[in-house]
Design a protein around this motif. Structure first.
Motif, mmCIF file in Angstrom:
data_model
loop_
_atom_site.group_PDB
_atom_site.id
_atom_site.type_symbol
_atom_site.label_atom_id
_atom_site.label_comp_id
_atom_site.label_asym_id
_atom_site.label_seq_id
_atom_site.Cartn_x
_atom_site.Cartn_y
_atom_site.Cartn_z
ATOM 1 N N ILE A 164 57.120 17.914 26.310
ATOM 2 C CA ILE A 164 56.351 18.042 27.546
ATOM 3 C C ILE A 164 55.798 19.464 27.560
ATOM 4 O O ILE A 164 56.554 20.426 27.453
ATOM 5 N N VAL A 165 54.481 19.595 27.670
ATOM 6 C CA VAL A 165 53.848 20.913 27.600
ATOM 7 C C VAL A 165 53.019 21.120 28.863
ATOM 8 O O VAL A 165 52.261 20.232 29.274
ATOM 9 N N GLY A 166 53.180 22.287 29.474
ATOM 10 C CA GLY A 166 52.479 22.535 30.723
ATOM 11 C C GLY A 166 51.858 23.914 30.800
ATOM 12 O O GLY A 166 52.117 24.796 29.979
ATOM 13 N N GLY A 167 51.014 24.068 31.796
ATOM 14 C CA GLY A 167 50.424 25.353 32.127
ATOM 15 C C GLY A 167 50.300 25.445 33.636
ATOM 16 O O GLY A 167 49.891 24.473 34.289
ATOM 17 N N THR A 168 50.687 26.588 34.218
ATOM 18 C CA THR A 168 50.670 26.725 35.675
ATOM 19 C C THR A 168 50.040 28.042 36.089
ATOM 20 O O THR A 168 50.280 29.076 35.475
ATOM 21 N N ASN A 169 49.253 27.991 37.147
ATOM 22 C CA ASN A 169 48.695 29.215 37.724
ATOM 23 C C ASN A 169 48.272 28.960 39.168
ATOM 24 O O ASN A 169 47.548 27.996 39.447
ATOM 25 N N LEU A 170 48.750 29.791 40.075
ATOM 26 C CA LEU A 170 48.342 29.731 41.480
ATOM 27 C C LEU A 170 47.951 31.138 41.926
ATOM 28 O O LEU A 170 48.645 32.113 41.608
ATOM 29 N N THR A 171 46.864 31.243 42.667
ATOM 30 C CA THR A 171 46.396 32.542 43.175
ATOM 31 C C THR A 171 46.765 32.631 44.651
ATOM 32 O O THR A 171 46.029 32.189 45.520
ATOM 33 N N LEU A 172 47.921 33.238 44.927
ATOM 34 C CA LEU A 172 48.480 33.223 46.273
ATOM 35 C C LEU A 172 48.450 34.569 46.975
ATOM 36 O O LEU A 172 48.650 34.636 48.178
ATOM 37 N N HIS A 173 48.232 35.659 46.217
ATOM 38 C CA HIS A 173 48.307 36.985 46.830
ATOM 39 C C HIS A 173 47.050 37.782 46.477
ATOM 40 O O HIS A 173 46.694 37.906 45.303
ATOM 41 N N PRO A 174 46.370 38.350 47.462
ATOM 42 C CA PRO A 174 45.113 39.038 47.189
ATOM 43 C C PRO A 174 45.261 40.278 46.309
ATOM 44 O O PRO A 174 44.334 40.654 45.593
ATOM 45 N N PHE A 175 46.430 40.922 46.337
ATOM 46 C CA PHE A 175 46.580 42.168 45.582
ATOM 47 C C PHE A 175 46.643 41.919 44.072
ATOM 48 O O PHE A 175 46.360 42.821 43.289
ATOM 49 N N VAL A 176 47.044 40.713 43.665
ATOM 50 C CA VAL A 176 46.980 40.391 42.231
ATOM 51 C C VAL A 176 45.518 40.340 41.792
ATOM 52 O O VAL A 176 45.143 40.889 40.749
ATOM 53 N N SER A 177 44.691 39.700 42.608
ATOM 54 C CA SER A 177 43.258 39.674 42.306
ATOM 55 C C SER A 177 42.664 41.077 42.348
ATOM 56 O O SER A 177 41.750 41.400 41.580
ATOM 57 N N LEU A 178 43.173 41.910 43.223
ATOM 58 C CA LEU A 178 42.706 43.295 43.292
ATOM 59 C C LEU A 178 42.996 44.023 41.979
ATOM 60 O O LEU A 178 42.154 44.770 41.469
ATOM 61 N N GLN A 179 44.179 43.797 41.426
ATOM 62 C CA GLN A 179 44.516 44.425 40.155
ATOM 63 C C GLN A 179 43.583 43.951 39.038
ATOM 64 O O GLN A 179 43.125 44.754 38.211
ATOM 65 N N PHE A 180 43.281 42.661 39.012
ATOM 66 C CA PHE A 180 42.348 42.145 38.000
ATOM 67 C C PHE A 180 40.952 42.716 38.209
ATOM 68 O O PHE A 180 40.234 43.005 37.249
ATOM 69 N N ALA A 181 40.552 42.840 39.466
ATOM 70 C CA ALA A 181 39.226 43.404 39.748
ATOM 71 C C ALA A 181 39.132 44.834 39.234
ATOM 72 O O ALA A 181 38.119 45.242 38.647
ATOM 73 N N ARG A 182 40.198 45.614 39.430
ATOM 74 C CA ARG A 182 40.187 46.999 38.984
ATOM 75 C C ARG A 182 40.313 47.106 37.459
ATOM 76 O O ARG A 182 39.983 48.140 36.882
ATOM 77 N N LEU A 183 40.781 46.029 36.828
ATOM 78 C CA LEU A 183 40.782 45.982 35.366
ATOM 79 C C LEU A 183 39.372 45.784 34.822
ATOM 80 O O LEU A 183 39.106 46.028 33.649
ATOM 81 N N GLY A 184 38.466 45.312 35.697
ATOM 82 C CA GLY A 184 37.065 45.156 35.322
ATOM 83 C C GLY A 184 36.702 43.815 34.738
ATOM 84 O O GLY A 184 35.652 43.681 34.099
ATOM 85 N N VAL A 185 37.535 42.782 34.967
ATOM 86 C CA VAL A 185 37.263 41.480 34.352
ATOM 87 C C VAL A 185 36.751 40.439 35.343
ATOM 88 O O VAL A 185 36.343 39.350 34.935
ATOM 89 N N LEU A 186 36.770 40.726 36.639
ATOM 90 C CA LEU A 186 36.365 39.727 37.631
ATOM 91 C C LEU A 186 34.886 39.861 37.993
ATOM 92 O O LEU A 186 34.337 40.960 38.055
ATOM 93 N N SER A 187 34.287 38.707 38.246
ATOM 94 C CA SER A 187 32.902 38.649 38.690
ATOM 95 C C SER A 187 32.866 38.746 40.212
ATOM 96 O O SER A 187 33.515 37.970 40.907
ATOM 97 N N GLN A 188 32.106 39.679 40.727
ATOM 98 C CA GLN A 188 32.038 39.856 42.175
ATOM 99 C C GLN A 188 31.385 38.667 42.876
ATOM 100 O O GLN A 188 31.679 38.391 44.035
ATOM 101 N N ASP A 189 30.508 37.947 42.169
ATOM 102 C CA ASP A 189 29.884 36.779 42.800
ATOM 103 C C ASP A 189 30.721 35.518 42.628
ATOM 104 O O ASP A 189 30.334 34.441 43.088
ATOM 105 N N GLY A 190 31.873 35.627 41.938
ATOM 106 C CA GLY A 190 32.781 34.488 41.816
ATOM 107 C C GLY A 190 32.290 33.393 40.902
ATOM 108 O O GLY A 190 32.740 32.247 41.022
ATOM 109 N N CYS A 191 31.418 33.709 39.960
ATOM 110 C CA CYS A 191 30.905 32.722 39.007
ATOM 111 C C CYS A 191 31.265 33.153 37.591
ATOM 112 O O CYS A 191 31.098 34.318 37.234
ATOM 113 N N CYS A 192 31.740 32.222 36.816
ATOM 114 C CA CYS A 192 32.060 32.490 35.414
ATOM 115 C C CYS A 192 30.884 31.992 34.572
ATOM 116 O O CYS A 192 30.750 30.787 34.338
ATOM 117 N N LYS A 193 30.036 32.908 34.131
ATOM 118 C CA LYS A 193 28.807 32.558 33.414
ATOM 119 C C LYS A 193 29.033 32.751 31.906
ATOM 120 O O LYS A 193 28.552 33.698 31.291
#
Length: 561
Positions: free
Chosen positions: A215-244
């Motif tokens: 049985i093989v799985g993958g899990t991810n939930l985005t529950l806390h805004p500060f985790v997204s803040l850390q990714f944003a400051r890493l420079g990998v997130l799109s401000q318009d929320g689109c993955c192009k």
């Protein structure tokens, strides 16, 4: 015989690298030992199951939601568009035998993965009890839990069970506990490549005899805004929320959620086969002058070159490549250049590529299994699902600009009968993984339609009335398929504990004959088939019954008026 053949082949090519030799052993199993994907389930952004995901992919629906959030807009650096799965708060604790206090302290990823595991098992045509006591491994890719802060530091009231509810090891361990499995059970964390690494771990374990199935799985939930803040400051997130992905305007990705599961079995043990796993392999970047998060195209290229040497497949023969394709300014060019050198040298036609991240965002540790699910949908339909947010090739990527690589932006039927799909997944810490799928070459006899005109009785059980009606409606919405009916017979041949509703449908080539359901309280009654009428003689009735196959342990009696 297989190891000797491989040894001779290695000697002819003068290969001495133990890693390559072991890879050759893994990728060349004897007949019946091939590792296959036999069950698939999952919940995805704005998609409750794989069927809804299929609809959204083929209809080019953007599954990243900008209208609702899991948090209030508290910081200007946090992008507000994220992909969110539905019904995160629901859990059938009674079915899994979880006490209500523990259920209220369970990480949502644990709860949802338990449910999706059972779905994948049923999808493979297995009764859950058939796994009890078997060497079935549970391998789950997961990075971190965004609910840990609540249970470990904020919600510390008495009679809470945060330790046994939120440790990431509990995601696979509770599955092993509930199903009474005896195989390995652990988390794999290699950042964004975690779930594809889990596939590779499971593949190797089955081929080396450690597991009978996995049985093989993958899990991810985005529950806390500060985790997204850390990714944003890493420079990998799109401000318009689109993955192009691979587009000239690509500026990062949108974070997204998914809980996915597949069941992997040997071909000889499978009742249903979606695809064969030809091979799976990993490597790691190690040190890079540019920094630990910089993707190494050279290491990715080395992985791909060794991979196709080990499984003895010409990389030019791929039908489609599901790329990692995050839409970042560095990641896409590095990956595209590696793809160009390995797959496009000497290729006569453009290599078709895509990335499911354009459709539903980046599910990070779960992204590899999302890609596998997309590829299985494509293999089942014979049509490659399209990317969205793609209009112009990214500048500086020669393979895209010169047409050696083509991003699939509209539905395209598979161009050949090889049905080979490669899948890339790279973690930002350097963990790289590649998996090759091959479609199931078996062709259904008569398209699955029975040769006789007899209707089929399908008996099912469920936890609610809705579960019965959804299954019977699904059976009756399709043309009568004897193989599908047989899978359902295998699933419901024994009682499933806690299923309090029973139902049946009688389906025929011309459509539904009858459907019924009721709540069930007592012991399961014996099956009795009664027949008789005043209009026909018993000889005539028996003549009609001769066309029905003989069933074991079936008592046939006459009606009494």
């Amino acid at each position: 015989m297989a190891p000797n053949i491989l040894d001779n082949k290695a000697q002819e090519e003068q290969i001495t690298d133990p890693s390559i030799l072991n890879g050759r052993f893994l990728a060349n199993p004897p007949p019946g030992e091939e590792v296959c994907v036999t069950g698939v389930s999952g919940v995805f952004p704005n998609s409750e199951d794989v069927h809804e995901l299929r609809h959204n992919l083929f209809n080019k629906i953007d599954m990243v939601d900008g209208d609702t959030r899991r948090w209030e807009p508290i910081h200007p650096e946090v992008p507000q568009r994220t992909g969110k799965i539905p019904n995160i708060e629901k859990f059938d604790a009674g079915y899994f035998g979880v006490h209500h206090r523990q259920a209220n302290s369970l990480d949502p990823m644990v709860r949802i993965f338990l449910e999706k595991t059972v779905e994948a098992i049923l999808d493979a045509g297995l009764h859950p009890s058939e796994l009890e006591g078997t060497k079935t491994g549970v391998f789950v890719g997961s990075c971190f839990s965004e609910s840990e802060k609540d249970w470990f530091f904020d919600n510390v009231e008495p009679q809470q069970f945060g330790i046994t509810g939120c440790l990431r090891s509990m995601i696979p361990n509770r599955v092993s506990y509930f199903l009474k499995l005896n195989g390995p059970s652990h988390i794999t964390d290699t950042a964004c490549s975690s779930s594809l690494y889990a596939v590779e771990n499971a593949y190797s374990a089955i081929r080396n005899g450690i597991c009978d199935m996995a049985i093989v799985g993958g899990t991810n939930l985005t529950l806390h805004p500060f985790v997204s803040l850390q990714f944003a400051r890493l420079g990998v997130l799109s401000q318009d929320g689109c993955c192009k992905s691979f587009d000239a305007t690509g500026n990062g990705y949108a974070r997204s959620e998914a809980v996915t599961c597949i069941l992997m079995q040997k071909a000889k043990d499978s009742r249903r086969i979606y695809a064969k796993i030809v091979h799976a392999k990993t490597n790691c970047d190690g040190y890079k002058e540019q920094g630990i998060t910089y993707p190494s195209g050279e290491t990715q290229k080395k992985l791909l070159q060794e991979f196709y040497k080990e499984c003895d497949v010409d990389p030019r023969s791929l039908s489609f490549l599901e790329a990692h394709g995050t839409g970042t300014k560095v990641g896409d060019p590095e990956e595209a250049n590696a793809i160009d050198e390995v797959f496009c040298t000497g290729r006569d036609t453009p290599l078709l590529i895509g990335s499911i991240k354009s459709n539903l965002g980046h599910t990070e540790p779960a992204s590899g299994l999302c890609s596998i699910t997309k590829c299985i949908i494509g293999l089942e339909e014979g049509v490659i699902p399209p990317n969205i947010h793609y209009s112009k090739p990214r500048e500086g990527v020669k393979a895209l600009e010169e047409g050696r690589i083509k991003v699939v932006s509209e539905k395209i039927p598979l161009q050949d009968d090889r049905g080979l799909m490669g899948i890339n997944s790279f973690g930002f810490g350097g963990g790289n993984c590649h998996v090759l799928l091959k479609w199931n070459t078996k062709v259904k006899v008569n398209g699955g339609e029975p040769k006789d005109d007899l209707p089929r009785l399908v008996c099912i059980s469920g936890r609610t009335e809705e579960s019965i009606t959804s299954l019977t409606d699904d059976v009756n919405s399709r043309k009568l398929d004897a193989e599908h009916v047989q899978l359902l017979h295998e699933i419901f041949k024994k009682d499933i504990e806690s299923h309090q509703y029973r139902g049946y449908t009688i389906a025929s080539k011309s459509g539904k004959v009858k459907t019924s359901l009721k709540k069930y309280y007592g012991e399961r009654p014996s099956l009795i088939l009664a027949f008789g009428s005043f209009e026909e003689s018993w000889q005539e009735q028996c003549r009609h019954l001769f066309v029905v196959p003989v069933l074991p342990q079936l008592f046939i009696g006459s009606t009494i008026y």
